[in-house]
Write a protein that holds these residues in place. Sequence first.
Motif, short mmCIF file in Angstrom:
data_model
loop_
_atom_site.label_atom_id
_atom_site.label_comp_id
_atom_site.label_asym_id
_atom_site.label_seq_id
_atom_site.Cartn_x
_atom_site.Cartn_y
_atom_site.Cartn_z
N LEU A 269 0.82 -1.22 0.00
CA LEU A 269 0.00 0.00 0.00
C LEU A 269 0.85 1.27 0.00
N ASP A 270 2.14 1.13 0.26
CA ASP A 270 3.04 2.27 0.34
C ASP A 270 3.98 2.28 -0.87
N PRO A 271 4.07 3.40 -1.59
CA PRO A 271 4.99 3.46 -2.74
C PRO A 271 6.43 3.18 -2.37
N ILE A 272 6.84 3.55 -1.16
CA ILE A 272 8.21 3.29 -0.72
C ILE A 272 8.47 1.79 -0.60
N SER A 273 7.48 1.07 -0.11
CA SER A 273 7.60 -0.39 0.01
C SER A 273 7.74 -1.03 -1.37
N ASP A 274 6.94 -0.55 -2.31
CA ASP A 274 7.03 -1.08 -3.67
C ASP A 274 8.37 -0.76 -4.31
N LEU A 275 8.86 0.46 -4.06
CA LEU A 275 10.15 0.86 -4.61
C LEU A 275 11.28 0.03 -4.02
N TYR A 276 11.20 -0.23 -2.71
CA TYR A 276 12.24 -1.04 -2.06
C TYR A 276 12.24 -2.46 -2.61
N ALA A 277 11.06 -3.05 -2.78
CA ALA A 277 10.98 -4.43 -3.27
C ALA A 277 11.58 -4.54 -4.67
N LYS A 278 11.27 -3.57 -5.54
CA LYS A 278 11.81 -3.59 -6.89
C LYS A 278 13.32 -3.37 -6.88
N ALA A 279 13.79 -2.42 -6.09
CA ALA A 279 15.22 -2.12 -6.04
C ALA A 279 16.00 -3.32 -5.51
N PHE A 280 15.47 -3.99 -4.50
CA PHE A 280 16.16 -5.15 -3.94
C PHE A 280 16.18 -6.29 -4.94
N SER A 281 15.08 -6.49 -5.68
CA SER A 281 15.03 -7.55 -6.69
C SER A 281 16.07 -7.30 -7.79
N TYR A 282 16.17 -6.05 -8.25
CA TYR A 282 17.15 -5.72 -9.28
C TYR A 282 18.58 -5.90 -8.75
N PHE A 283 18.81 -5.47 -7.51
CA PHE A 283 20.13 -5.63 -6.91
C PHE A 283 20.50 -7.10 -6.79
N LEU A 284 19.54 -7.91 -6.36
CA LEU A 284 19.78 -9.35 -6.22
C LEU A 284 20.11 -9.98 -7.56
N PHE A 285 19.37 -9.59 -8.60
CA PHE A 285 19.60 -10.16 -9.93
C PHE A 285 20.99 -9.78 -10.44
N VAL A 286 21.38 -8.51 -10.27
CA VAL A 286 22.70 -8.07 -10.74
C VAL A 286 23.80 -8.78 -9.96
N LEU A 287 23.63 -8.89 -8.65
CA LEU A 287 24.63 -9.57 -7.82
C LEU A 287 24.77 -11.04 -8.22
N ALA A 288 23.64 -11.71 -8.38
CA ALA A 288 23.68 -13.13 -8.74
C ALA A 288 24.25 -13.33 -10.14
N ALA A 289 23.82 -12.50 -11.08
CA ALA A 289 24.34 -12.61 -12.44
C ALA A 289 25.84 -12.37 -12.48
N GLY A 290 26.29 -11.38 -11.71
CA GLY A 290 27.73 -11.11 -11.65
C GLY A 290 28.51 -12.29 -11.10
N ALA A 291 27.99 -12.91 -10.04
CA ALA A 291 28.67 -14.07 -9.45
C ALA A 291 28.72 -15.23 -10.44
N PHE A 292 27.62 -15.44 -11.17
CA PHE A 292 27.60 -16.53 -12.14
C PHE A 292 28.56 -16.27 -13.30
N ILE A 293 28.58 -15.03 -13.81
CA ILE A 293 29.48 -14.71 -14.91
C ILE A 293 30.93 -14.85 -14.48
N PHE A 294 31.24 -14.38 -13.27
CA PHE A 294 32.59 -14.52 -12.74
C PHE A 294 32.99 -15.99 -12.62
#
Length: 316
Positions: free
Chosen positions: A185-210
Amino acid sequence: MFFTNETLTNITVGQQNQLFLEIVFSCIVTTLTCCVFLFINATMLFTLRSKPVFGQTSRYILLYNLLFADTLQMAQSQVMFLLSACRITLLYPICGVLVSLATLLTLISPLTLVAMSLERYVAVCYPLRHAAIITVRNTALAVCVVWTISLLNVLIEVVLMLRVRFQDLLHLQMEYSCNKEKLTLDPISDLYAKAFSYFLFVLAAGAFIFSYIGVTVVAQSASTDKGSAEKARKTLVLHLVQLGLSVSSTIHNPIFVFIYKTVDSVIVVRIRVVIYLCIIILPRCLSSFIYGLRDHTIRPVLMLNLRCQWKCQPFL
């Protein structure tokens, strides 16, 4: 999450009857598929506890953690699917618990896959130091870190959720089926969830590529075990596919919104069922297939347990 009230509006009585049959059929198909995969995963979990070697080897400990989270998430996803299909509404706190559990389990899988990819990297690139670096104690610590990060993420989301007078909804019934979007119900909560998901994907993709680049370089070296390095490289590719499917399961709702606006309601149900099986259910059983068929240590024990379970089933 899967079937909304909007899907059932603005259609004729004949279409409603056809839609009802489609939903009943989808519940039967998904439940049977989920039960088969749960049986396979449960047998795999039992297999990983049946021999001492599995509890003393790091990659099998990580595999057990991955399978445990995937199995719980598969069962939880099917419960949410049936609640949505049957249009059963819940109290906000109950929905919050289910959504928090889904968020927790969804995060554990990619983090565990990252740990497994790094373990394969060390095993291939530093074989002489692998036993000293990847110990059972360090592996248990990595599992604890994975669960801690996941729990902290859920805790932050719950705190953000409580910022919007959520206490006023404690005894209120939800108007629609339980899903994360209805609780955000809070835009900040939605923004945090999306930002964390993107961060997780970049981190995981980087680890796999490495890890993949490191294993590939070692595989081309003349002084290494090419068979072992090649097998590790293929395993990393399979884990990358798992990661992609796991992450895609968190962003499939926008796809549903687009589909709903462009095709017929009955077709929407069929498409959603296919996407649900391919993106949410199937990836939770991929680890059993990957290791159950490719790992020479697990395969004979798993096949023996599957045969025993199958033969003993009529007598239960």
